[in-house]
Motif scaffolding. Sequence first.
Motif, PDB file in Angstrom:
ATOM      1  N   ALA A 195      72.600 -23.321  13.420  1.00 53.25           N
ATOM      2  CA  ALA A 195      71.002 -23.498  14.058  1.00 53.25           C
ATOM      3  C   ALA A 195      70.087 -23.876  12.825  1.00 53.25           C
ATOM      4  N   LYS A 196      70.290 -23.147  11.966  1.00 54.20           N
ATOM      5  CA  LYS A 196      69.506 -23.418  10.605  1.00 54.20           C
ATOM      6  C   LYS A 196      69.880 -24.559   9.673  1.00 54.20           C
ATOM      7  N   ASP A 197      70.831 -25.599  10.157  1.00 52.42           N
ATOM      8  CA  ASP A 197      71.499 -26.401   9.333  1.00 52.42           C
ATOM      9  C   ASP A 197      70.196 -27.463   8.830  1.00 52.42           C
ATOM     10  N   THR A 198      69.494 -27.777   9.910  1.00 53.00           N
ATOM     11  CA  THR A 198      68.435 -28.731   9.463  1.00 53.00           C
ATOM     12  C   THR A 198      67.297 -28.218   8.633  1.00 53.00           C
ATOM     13  N   ILE A 199      67.116 -27.036   8.597  1.00 54.33           N
ATOM     14  CA  ILE A 199      66.080 -26.343   7.709  1.00 54.33           C
ATOM     15  C   ILE A 199      66.528 -26.163   6.234  1.00 54.33           C
ATOM     16  N   MET A 200      67.889 -25.881   6.250  1.00 53.61           N
ATOM     17  CA  MET A 200      68.541 -25.662   5.094  1.00 53.61           C
ATOM     18  C   MET A 200      68.822 -26.987   4.253  1.00 53.61           C
ATOM     19  N   ARG A 201      69.036 -28.051   5.035  1.00 55.67           N
ATOM     20  CA  ARG A 201      69.007 -29.377   4.563  1.00 55.67           C
ATOM     21  C   ARG A 201      67.808 -30.016   4.076  1.00 55.67           C
ATOM     22  N   ASP A 202      66.654 -29.651   4.867  1.00 53.33           N
ATOM     23  CA  ASP A 202      65.451 -30.121   4.373  1.00 53.33           C
ATOM     24  C   ASP A 202      65.067 -29.276   3.017  1.00 53.33           C
TER      25      ASP A 202
END
Length: 144
Positions: A72-79
């Motif tokens: 669920a936090k993948d996109t936030i961590m990627r950014d």
Amino acid sequence: MQRRTLILSMAALALGASSVMAAPEASTPEAASVTMTGLGLPVFVDGRVRNHIFVELKLHLKAGFAVEQARAKDTIMRDALIREGHRRSFGMADNWNRIDERALASAVMQIANTQLGRGNVVRVEIVRQTPRMRVRTVAAAPTR
């Protein structure tokens, strides 16, 4: 009629046996991992972008931590990681085709501690590094 009953009873028996065989034993939950692919990080030297390295990472999670929370936090961590890669170069000074694995793993751990909670990511594994193009590193000119 008997044939149909026989087939249905065999199917029910097979399903029952497979569910008994697949029943998990009482054990501790295993640690899981989440893969992050397709991260393009720039390599810049002297203020100029020299190359881009595409990285695949594997985040090893603490035992019992839900994989769904990390995904669920993948996109936030990627950014956050891409932003950090534009603030400072993760590239090697002597090889523009490689990423400094220690610096990248340290940055990912900091981001993971912020987003997922301290200690929920046990380690970061850099699975693959692929440069966008093979660049020959220019040696610094000798000073006189």
